[in-house]
Design a protein around this motif. Structure first.
Motif, PDB file in Angstrom:
ATOM      1  N   SER A   1       0.828  -1.197   0.000  1.00 20.49           N
ATOM      2  CA  SER A   1       0.000   0.000   0.000  1.00 20.49           C
ATOM      3  C   SER A   1       0.871   1.259   0.000  1.00 20.49           C
ATOM      4  CB  SER A   1      -0.905  -0.013   1.248  1.00 20.49           C
ATOM      5  OG  SER A   1      -1.271   1.291   1.589  1.00 20.49           O
ATOM      6  N   VAL A   2       0.709   2.063  -1.033  1.00 22.10           N
ATOM      7  CA  VAL A   2       1.506   3.284  -1.159  1.00 22.10           C
ATOM      8  C   VAL A   2       1.227   4.214   0.012  1.00 22.10           C
ATOM      9  CG1 VAL A   2       1.954   5.300  -2.595  1.00 22.10           C
ATOM     10  CG2 VAL A   2       1.530   3.093  -3.667  1.00 22.10           C
ATOM     11  N   GLU A   3      -0.035   4.334   0.355  1.00 20.53           N
ATOM     12  CA  GLU A   3      -0.412   5.231   1.445  1.00 20.53           C
ATOM     13  C   GLU A   3       0.237   4.793   2.764  1.00 20.53           C
ATOM     14  OE1 GLU A   3      -4.568   5.869   3.449  1.00 20.53           O
ATOM     15  OE2 GLU A   3      -4.445   7.066   1.616  1.00 20.53           O
ATOM     16  N   GLU A   4       0.166   3.493   3.022  1.00 19.48           N
ATOM     17  CA  GLU A   4       0.772   2.951   4.237  1.00 19.48           C
ATOM     18  C   GLU A   4       2.272   3.228   4.258  1.00 19.48           C
ATOM     19  OE1 GLU A   4      -0.812  -0.768   5.910  1.00 19.48           O
ATOM     20  OE2 GLU A   4       1.099  -1.643   5.307  1.00 19.48           O
ATOM     21  N   ALA A   5       2.909   3.007   3.106  1.00 16.36           N
ATOM     22  CA  ALA A   5       4.352   3.212   3.006  1.00 16.36           C
ATOM     23  C   ALA A   5       4.713   4.662   3.304  1.00 16.36           C
ATOM     24  CB  ALA A   5       4.829   2.808   1.619  1.00 16.36           C
ATOM     25  N   LEU A   6       4.001   5.583   2.681  1.00 16.45           N
ATOM     26  CA  LEU A   6       4.291   7.003   2.888  1.00 16.45           C
ATOM     27  C   LEU A   6       4.072   7.417   4.332  1.00 16.45           C
ATOM     28  CD1 LEU A   6       2.707   8.668  -0.242  1.00 16.45           C
ATOM     29  CD2 LEU A   6       5.117   8.705   0.407  1.00 16.45           C
ATOM     30  N   PHE A   7       2.995   6.914   4.886  1.00 18.01           N
ATOM     31  CA  PHE A   7       2.618   7.315   6.238  1.00 18.01           C
ATOM     32  C   PHE A   7       3.635   6.847   7.270  1.00 18.01           C
ATOM     33  CE2 PHE A   7       0.034   6.318  10.120  1.00 18.01           C
ATOM     34  CZ  PHE A   7      -0.185   7.639  10.499  1.00 18.01           C
ATOM     35  N   MET A   8       4.184   5.642   7.075  1.00 16.42           N
ATOM     36  CA  MET A   8       4.976   5.040   8.137  1.00 16.42           C
ATOM     37  C   MET A   8       6.472   5.264   8.020  1.00 16.42           C
ATOM     38  SD  MET A   8       2.805   1.596   8.789  1.00 16.42           S
ATOM     39  CE  MET A   8       3.400   1.435  10.444  1.00 16.42           C
ATOM     40  N   ALA A   9       6.972   5.464   6.795  1.00 19.53           N
ATOM     41  CA  ALA A   9       8.415   5.394   6.587  1.00 19.53           C
ATOM     42  C   ALA A   9       9.152   6.645   7.027  1.00 19.53           C
ATOM     43  CB  ALA A   9       8.697   5.135   5.114  1.00 19.53           C
ATOM     44  N   THR A  10      10.388   6.439   7.527  1.00 13.05           N
ATOM     45  CA  THR A  10      11.326   7.549   7.528  1.00 13.05           C
ATOM     46  C   THR A  10      12.146   7.459   6.246  1.00 13.05           C
ATOM     47  OG1 THR A  10      13.050   6.302   8.668  1.00 13.05           O
ATOM     48  CG2 THR A  10      11.535   7.564  10.039  1.00 13.05           C
ATOM     49  N   ARG A  11      12.290   6.231   5.764  1.00 13.00           N
ATOM     50  CA  ARG A  11      12.950   6.053   4.468  1.00 13.00           C
ATOM     51  C   ARG A  11      12.130   5.045   3.668  1.00 13.00           C
ATOM     52  NH1 ARG A  11      18.732   4.690   3.034  1.00 13.00           N
ATOM     53  NH2 ARG A  11      18.873   3.625   5.022  1.00 13.00           N
TER      54      ARG A  11
ATOM     55  N   SER B   1      -4.475  13.286   4.354  1.00 13.35           N
ATOM     56  CA  SER B   1      -5.242  14.076   3.380  1.00 13.35           C
ATOM     57  C   SER B   1      -4.563  15.406   3.063  1.00 13.35           C
ATOM     58  CB  SER B   1      -6.663  14.302   3.907  1.00 13.35           C
ATOM     59  OG  SER B   1      -6.598  14.961   5.144  1.00 13.35           O
ATOM     60  N   SER B   2      -3.360  15.607   3.613  1.00 11.09           N
ATOM     61  CA  SER B   2      -2.662  16.858   3.298  1.00 11.09           C
ATOM     62  C   SER B   2      -2.215  16.852   1.834  1.00 11.09           C
ATOM     63  CB  SER B   2      -1.446  17.021   4.222  1.00 11.09           C
ATOM     64  OG  SER B   2      -0.485  16.034   3.910  1.00 11.09           O
ATOM     65  N   THR B   3      -2.117  18.033   1.255  1.00  9.42           N
ATOM     66  CA  THR B   3      -1.768  18.124  -0.172  1.00  9.42           C
ATOM     67  C   THR B   3      -0.400  17.509  -0.436  1.00  9.42           C
ATOM     68  OG1 THR B   3      -1.088  20.375   0.326  1.00  9.42           O
ATOM     69  CG2 THR B   3      -3.161  20.116  -0.880  1.00  9.42           C
ATOM     70  N   GLU B   4       0.524  17.703   0.484  1.00  6.72           N
ATOM     71  CA  GLU B   4       1.870  17.162   0.287  1.00  6.72           C
ATOM     72  C   GLU B   4       1.839  15.644   0.208  1.00  6.72           C
ATOM     73  OE1 GLU B   4       4.529  18.417   3.321  1.00  6.72           O
ATOM     74  OE2 GLU B   4       6.234  17.440   2.351  1.00  6.72           O
ATOM     75  N   PHE B   5       1.059  15.053   1.112  1.00  6.92           N
ATOM     76  CA  PHE B   5       0.948  13.595   1.153  1.00  6.92           C
ATOM     77  C   PHE B   5       0.359  13.092  -0.157  1.00  6.92           C
ATOM     78  CE2 PHE B   5      -0.830   9.495   2.319  1.00  6.92           C
ATOM     79  CZ  PHE B   5       0.072   8.983   3.227  1.00  6.92           C
ATOM     80  N   ILE B   6      -0.695  13.759  -0.615  1.00  9.00           N
ATOM     81  CA  ILE B   6      -1.365  13.319  -1.841  1.00  9.00           C
ATOM     82  C   ILE B   6      -0.453  13.471  -3.048  1.00  9.00           C
ATOM     83  CG2 ILE B   6      -3.292  13.850  -3.397  1.00  9.00           C
ATOM     84  CD1 ILE B   6      -4.913  14.508  -0.833  1.00  9.00           C
TER      85      ILE B   6
ATOM     86  N   LEU C   1       2.806   6.412  -7.100  1.00  5.12           N
ATOM     87  CA  LEU C   1       1.901   5.565  -7.892  1.00  5.12           C
ATOM     88  C   LEU C   1       2.278   5.611  -9.367  1.00  5.12           C
ATOM     89  CD1 LEU C   1      -1.614   6.164  -6.308  1.00  5.12           C
ATOM     90  CD2 LEU C   1      -0.451   3.973  -6.616  1.00  5.12           C
ATOM     91  N   SER C   2       2.641   6.819  -9.835  1.00  5.56           N
ATOM     92  CA  SER C   2       2.966   6.909 -11.260  1.00  5.56           C
ATOM     93  C   SER C   2       4.279   6.193 -11.557  1.00  5.56           C
ATOM     94  CB  SER C   2       3.002   8.371 -11.714  1.00  5.56           C
ATOM     95  OG  SER C   2       4.145   8.993 -11.197  1.00  5.56           O
TER      96      SER C   2
END
Ligand SMILES: Nc1ncnc2c1ncn2[C@@H]1O[C@H](COP(=O)(O)OP(=O)(O)OP(=O)(O)O)[C@@H](O)[C@H]1O
Ligand SMILES: [Mg+2]
Lengths: 274, 298
Positions: free
Chosen positions: A197-207, A241-246, A253-254
């Motif tokens: 999950s891309v969202e999960e990855a972004l949310f949790m990672a420091t790297r 839902s922040s713009t940066e996150f999106i 994803l791309s």
């Protein structure tokens, strides 16, 4: 930051199914895990994420390259690297607290001491009230939390998690993400976490590392701090839902989608060639 | 604030799932079947449709039971013991010079000695076969070779090797019990998941600990299944084992009775073997429930 695990030019080849040649699951991976990091690997199915984890855990020996653990080569699994599996892998003949203290039991730690440490970790994952439950009477999310508590109780330097949340529903999954981040903060371990999950990855990672298949390579790497922000403000939805996150989400994803498009194009080209 | 974002209870009521094969309770139906069989037996013999030589009536079997079990003798012994009677006058002849309980005890002794010996050898060998290529290579051919051979076929061999004493009989039943336990233990080892083994190793387990704490425990349900099958095989082989120069035993009782065409005693013997085997199967199932409550749930 001190380097905990260091991979240099690690390759892993499996014999291919048709007998001809090999599958390069990992191709010349160079990567360092430093203390305090939460590293997430993301990538399409079959790009070698599990292979990478197994190599670090010591379940697989790479065909070439070197993996150092605090400067010493890894020769097999060890207590310093705890593993949380996709399917819980708990022992059904033991109840929740007995599963949690299993690692300490193996070390011969006295019963009262190991019970105390197991209970600490069970309360960390919010399962204090379920100590005597048999494993098969727990929900999937609870089983996954017992798996986490069990790994924590051995007090490893590093936690390896292979899609630990893959089988959970969206709601439980978000709760577990937050729980894992809080546990990570509280225990200060190096985490290697695999997800689809891309969202999960972004949310949790420091790297965040993005991998691509055949041969398995790390193609992109990001330093992130959404997790730190979450630990400060405690509102996951606001961050997601922040713009940066999106923006980041769409970018990654791309990348992944682009690779797939390339690959499909490759296959059609190859298939269409006379 | 606690870290627990969950508050769900995890107790699962046991409800039959829609479409689960064979769902529902069958006890009542089984009771009806038993009543019908016993009733039919009673009716056929009382209408004298079949001669008692071929099918003795239930009453005849019960009275034979009382005679061979020495019911009145032991009742008097009991009455003397509690002081309600002065002396025992009812005789106890039994059958083939032994009362029923002596026959039963001899058979139990043979079956359980063999079963016990089989369990303590076949479990380690079966587990070792599952764990090691070498052990599997060594034990696979002999076990797979002798397993389908009926015990009666190698009965003469056990007499030649062990003579007509107890050891030959025990060896015969031992062989019957050994194969199912070993084969099930071996299969049970396969039921452990690689993740469970990996988890144990990454918590610092040694190979010995993995075998003792993970593999054997995971194999336990199938080991117990093997033991259940084995004890049933043991009873099956008992009569064959007691064909050879045994003085007492239920098998002996049946065989001697057949020689004198004492059909009622043959019936009695069959019923006793069936009942004893049934009781032990029930006990094994109880044991299974308490030892491996997780069976079929993970
Ligand atoms: N034991 C094995 N034997 C042979 N090939 C293997 C083995 N394990 C993995 N592979 C191959 O290596 C490649 C990478 O597999 P891996 O399991 O690491 O992928 P993954 O990224 O974890 O995929 P997923 O996201 O689906 O779990 C695949 O092409 C797979 O077929
Ligand atoms: Mg995988």
């Amino acid at each position: 930051m001190a380097t905990v695990i260091s991979l240099s030019r690690v390759s892993m080849e499996f014999p291919a199914l048709e007998g001809a040649g090999t599958v390069k699951a990992l191709d010349n991976i160079d990567f360092d895990f430093r203390s305090g990091e939460f590293v997430v690997a993301l990538g399409a199915s079959g790009c070698g994420k599990t292979t990478l984890l197994n190599v670090i855990a010591g379940f697989l020996t790479p065909t070439s390259g070197e993996i150092l653990n605090h400067g010493h080569p890894i020769t097999g699994p060890g207590r310093d690297r705890g593993v949380v599996f996709q399917k819980h892998a708990l022992l059904p003949w033991l109840n929740v607290v007995e599963n949690t203290e299993f690692g300490l039991m193996l070390q011969g730690i006295p019963a009262s001491e190991r019970r105390r440490r197991a209970q600490e970790n069970l309360s960390l994952v919010g399962l204090s009230d379920f100590q005597r439950y048999p494993i098969y009477q727990l929900s999937g999310g609870m089983q996954q939390r017992v798996g986490l508590a069990r790994a924590l109780t051995c007090d490893p330097d590093m936690l390896l998690m292979d899609e630990p949340l893959g089988a959970l529903d969206a709601f439980t999954r978000e709760n577990m993400q937050e729980l894992i981040l809080r546990v990570w903060k509280a225990t200060d371990k190096v985490v290697f976490f695999i997800t689809h999950s891309v969202e999960e990855a972004l949310f949790m990672a420091t790297r965040l590392v993005v991998m691509s298949p055949r041969p398995g390579r790390i193609t992109h790497e990001y330093s992130l701090d959404f997790c730190h922000r979450f630990l400060e403000i405690g509102d996951a939805r606001k961050i997601k839902s922040s713009t940066e996150f999106i923006r980041m989400r769409e970018e990654i994803l791309s990348i992944i989608h682009g690779e797939e498009v390339d690959e499909i194009a490759d296959t059609t080209a190859a298939g269409g060639a006379p | 604030m606690s870290l627990n974002p969950f508050a769900r209870k995890a107790s699962l009521p046991i409800v039959d799932q829609y479409g689960a094969p064979g769902r529902g309770n069958s006890t009542f139906i089984s009771l009806v079947t038993i009543v019908v069989i016993l009733g039919g037996w009673w009716l056929i013999t009382h209408l004298e449709l079949i001669r008692p030589l071929f099918l003795p009536s239930p009453e005849m079997v019960i009275s034979k039971f009382n005679k061979i079990a020495c019911t009145s003798h032991y009742t008097e012994v009991f009455l003397v013991f509690i002081g309600a009677l002065d002396e025992v006058s009812a005789p106890c002849h039994g059958f083939s010079e032994h009362a029923l309980h002596e026959h039963i005890l001899w058979s139990l002794y043979r079956v359980f000695t063999s079963f016990f010996l089989a369990a303590i050898t076949a479990i380690p060998i079966g587990v070792a076969m599952g764990m090691s290529r070498f052990t599997r290579g060594v034990f696979d051919p002999p076990i797979e070779f002798y397993r389908p051979i009926p015990p009666l076929a190698y009965l003469p061999l056990t007499i030649i090797w062990f003579g007509i004493g107890e050891s030959g009989k025990i060896f015969l039943i031992y062989l019957a019990c050994f194969a199912p336990i070993a084969i099930n233990a071996r299969a049970g080892v396969r039921s452990v998941s690689i993740e469970q083994i990996h988890a144990a190793y990454s918590m610092g387990a040694s190979r010995g600990q993995v075998i003792r704490q993970v593999v054997i425990k995971a194999a336990l349900p199938e080991i117990l299944t093997g033991m259940r099958v084995a004890i049933a095989f043991g009873w099956t082989t008992l009569v064959a084992a007691e064909m050879v120069a045994a003085k007492a035993g239920i098998g002996v009782m049946v065989l001697n009775a057949a020689r004198f065409l004492a059909t009622d005693i043959v019936f009695l013997g069959i019923v006793v073997i069936g009942a004893v085997a049934f009781v032990f199967d029930l006990a094994m199932r109880r044991l299974e429930k308490s030892l491996v409550p997780w069976k079929g749930k993970v």
